[in-house]
Design a protein around this motif. Structure first.
Motif, PDB file in Angstrom:
ATOM      1  N   ALA A 258      46.365  32.393  36.721  1.00  0.00           N
ATOM      2  CA  ALA A 258      44.994  32.234  37.206  1.00  0.00           C
ATOM      3  C   ALA A 258      44.222  33.540  37.072  1.00  0.00           C
ATOM      4  O   ALA A 258      43.020  33.540  36.743  1.00  0.00           O
ATOM      5  N   GLN A 262      40.743  34.247  34.862  1.00  0.00           N
ATOM      6  CA  GLN A 262      39.481  34.793  35.362  1.00  0.00           C
ATOM      7  C   GLN A 262      39.012  35.979  34.513  1.00  0.00           C
ATOM      8  O   GLN A 262      37.839  36.091  34.164  1.00  0.00           O
ATOM      9  N   ALA A 266      35.602  36.159  32.065  1.00  0.00           N
ATOM     10  CA  ALA A 266      34.630  37.250  32.182  1.00  0.00           C
ATOM     11  C   ALA A 266      34.481  38.007  30.865  1.00  0.00           C
ATOM     12  O   ALA A 266      33.361  38.356  30.453  1.00  0.00           O
ATOM     13  N   ALA A 282      37.639  29.618  33.224  1.00  0.00           N
ATOM     14  CA  ALA A 282      37.051  29.745  34.559  1.00  0.00           C
ATOM     15  C   ALA A 282      37.567  28.642  35.480  1.00  0.00           C
ATOM     16  O   ALA A 282      37.831  28.877  36.669  1.00  0.00           O
ATOM     17  N   GLY A 285      41.170  29.498  36.535  1.00  0.00           N
ATOM     18  CA  GLY A 285      41.265  30.605  37.474  1.00  0.00           C
ATOM     19  C   GLY A 285      40.561  30.377  38.798  1.00  0.00           C
ATOM     20  O   GLY A 285      40.649  31.238  39.692  1.00  0.00           O
ATOM     21  N   ALA A 286      39.875  29.255  38.935  1.00  0.00           N
ATOM     22  CA  ALA A 286      39.078  29.026  40.144  1.00  0.00           C
ATOM     23  C   ALA A 286      39.922  28.974  41.409  1.00  0.00           C
ATOM     24  O   ALA A 286      39.435  29.272  42.508  1.00  0.00           O
ATOM     25  N   LYS A 289      41.940  33.344  44.765  1.00  0.00           N
ATOM     26  CA  LYS A 289      41.002  34.154  45.530  1.00  0.00           C
ATOM     27  C   LYS A 289      41.395  35.625  45.363  1.00  0.00           C
ATOM     28  O   LYS A 289      42.416  36.071  45.883  1.00  0.00           O
ATOM     29  N   ALA A 292      36.459  39.870  43.324  1.00  0.00           N
ATOM     30  CA  ALA A 292      35.620  39.596  42.157  1.00  0.00           C
ATOM     31  C   ALA A 292      35.123  40.876  41.506  1.00  0.00           C
ATOM     32  O   ALA A 292      34.967  40.941  40.273  1.00  0.00           O
ATOM     33  N   ILE A 295      37.790  42.206  39.140  1.00  0.00           N
ATOM     34  CA  ILE A 295      37.789  41.437  37.899  1.00  0.00           C
ATOM     35  C   ILE A 295      36.629  41.867  37.007  1.00  0.00           C
ATOM     36  O   ILE A 295      36.802  42.126  35.801  1.00  0.00           O
ATOM     37  N   ASP A 296      35.438  41.953  37.577  1.00  0.00           N
ATOM     38  CA  ASP A 296      34.247  42.280  36.799  1.00  0.00           C
ATOM     39  C   ASP A 296      34.331  43.688  36.210  1.00  0.00           C
ATOM     40  O   ASP A 296      34.006  43.899  35.031  1.00  0.00           O
TER      41      ASP A 296
END
Length: 476
Positions: A258, A262, A266, A282, A285-286, A289, A292, A295-296
């Motif tokens: 997952a 994500q 991205a 997406a 990977g939803a 938790k 974020a 990840i970004d």
């Protein structure tokens, strides 16, 4: 006190070492000088990587193993297992003789048994013959396996290792249609994302990967700090790789699929090549938790350094994870080379299925210890017992040898001729340092005799393979 000395004197004869007569050479062997070492090159075989070594010998006995500096990717480095492998040669618990039950077999008797097996299964094309072997990089062994499959087209050949490190190659097989091994060029990497991957130690090829990666981490002045590579590590437990990371995130191994989904979504969106794949990632990977912002920031850093960003994943992760990693590395134009490797053979599950069907006359286990380390749900011990005759070829007495009817003692690699390939595919020799200390057999001779080959000695087999791949002078 006097009585004590007297009693001690009575017992002195029982404490003396046995007398041995030391005789000089009648003719001193050339280049053998007591106290002066002689060095030879060889390589230590393993499932996916033969490590080039230089072996120090004294009066004909190997005493120390070091890496071979002439092999540039490893730069003379070795693993702790390579260093320690010389101890197996002199291990007092190593197998010294072949046995059937409690009966010791001579070399000639074992060869007769191998010939009898070949003739017995030649009549039915190997319908009742099953092999379970350790994986090997040896092209000579691969050639003999082809001969065995040709001689016994109905036989079952399978391979097994306790820890499989070929998941990425299996994923490449699914993606590209052929088995490919990735060779990251860490010297060109500015950003690295390690996904539960201990690529700096204890992984196949880690000797070169660690050297290349650390070259990008060395700076002499503070103004050059921005030239250092940056490592993102996502792992389930602290490792050597994670301890060197600039940014580390702890996740369980089950969450890696997952997570990379994500990151993938991205990366593709920032590369403006999203489409259906980004949406699918997406969605996958939803369920996870996770921070974020982490990840970004990671995805942004990878994209901004496209062409110099690499993603690596641990071999224990599922093929689906490696397939995503392959796609992302392609999107990032990662500096990764690929070398084609032989497709994986059937695994131990296929051997168990064949044994459970019944009518297996001969089971041949070449190395390993499946009774001890096979997956518990396969019930290997019960499956092995269903074979009419089981033969184990190994270097030590263990659980599998005890369960086998015939045990053939295996030679140490420092006692045999052979060949193999390094992790990047370079062909290297396996050269003996000493004649076999005991009545043991090497793998090439056993397979050659079973295949009915006219040449059965390891030197001639390895020399012929060297010539087949374009080699000119085997003595150099």
């Amino acid at each position: 006190m006097a009585a004590s000395f007297g009693l001690a004197g009575l017992g002195m004869a029982g404490c003396r070492r046995p007398e041995q007569t030391i005789l000089p050479y009648s003719k001193q062997p050339e280049n053998v000088i007591p106290g002066v070492p002689v060095y030879y090159t060889s390589s230590m075989p393993s499932a996916r990587d033969n490590v080039p070594v230089i072996v120090e010998t004294h009066t004909g006995r190997p005493t120390k193993i070091e890496g071979n500096p002439s092999f540039k990717p490893y730069g003379g480095a070795t693993t702790v297992y390579t260093q320690a492998s010389i101890l197996d040669l002199y291990d007092p618990d190593r197998a010294t003789k072949s046995k059937q039950g409690v009966t010791t077999l001579s070399l000639a008797a074992v060869r007769d048994r191998l010939e009898a097996i070949r003739k017995a299964h030649g009549a039915n094309e190997g319908a009742g013959l099953v092999f379970l072997a350790e994986p090997s990089t040896s092209p000579s062994r691969a050639k003999l396996v082809k001969q065995i499959k040709k001689a016994f087209p109905k036989a079952t050949w399978t391979e097994n290792t306790a820890i499989d490190q070929s998941t990425s190659e299996q994923a490449a097989q699914a993606v590209f249609g052929k088995a490919l091994r990735s060779l990251p060029e860490f010297t060109k990497a500015k950003r690295v994302l390690a996904l539960d991957a201990e690529f700096l130690i204890n992984a196949d090829g880690s000797l070169s990967q660690a050297r290349d990666f650390t070259k990008t981490r060395k700076v002499k002045e503070s103004k050059d700090a921005n030239k250092m590579s940056r490592l993102y590590s996502v792992e389930s437990t602290l490792t050597s790789t994670g301890s060197m990371a600039d940014h580390r995130l702890r996740l369980s191994s089950s969450q890696m699929g997952a997570f990379i989904a994500q990151v993938g979504a991205a990366v593709l969106q920032k590369k403006h090549v999203g489409g259906p794949l980004a949406a699918q990632l997406a969605e996958i990977g939803a369920s996870l938790k996770v921070d974020a912002q982490w990840i970004d920031a990671c995805a942004t850093d990878l994209v901004e350094n496209a062409g110099h960003s690499i993603i690596v994943a641990g071999e224990h992760l599922p093929k689906s994870v490696h397939a995503i990693v392959i796609a992302l590395n392609e999107a990032l134009s990662a500096p990764i080379n690929y070398v084609e490797v032989p497709a994986a053979e059937q695994g131990i599950a296929a051997a168990v299925a064949r044994l459970n069907q019944g009518n297996v006359e001969t089971l041949i286990v070449l190395g390993g210890n499946p009774v001890y380390d096979a997956p518990i749900d396969l019930n290997w011990s019960d499956a092995q017992a269903k074979a009419t005759e089981s033969i184990y070829i190994g270097g030590s007495v263990n659980e599998t040898s005890e369960a086998a009817g015939l045990f053939i003692a295996r030679s140490h690699y420092l006692e045999t001729w052979g060949d193999g390939r390094t992790f990047d595919g370079t062909l290297v020799p396996v050269q003996p340092m000493i004649e076999p200390l005991f009545d043991t057999f090497n793998d090439l001779e056993i397979l050659a005799r079973l295949a009915g080959a006219s040449v059965t000695d390891g030197y001639s087999i390895a020399q012929a393979t060297f010539a087949d791949v374009g080699g000119q002078d085997y003595s150099k």
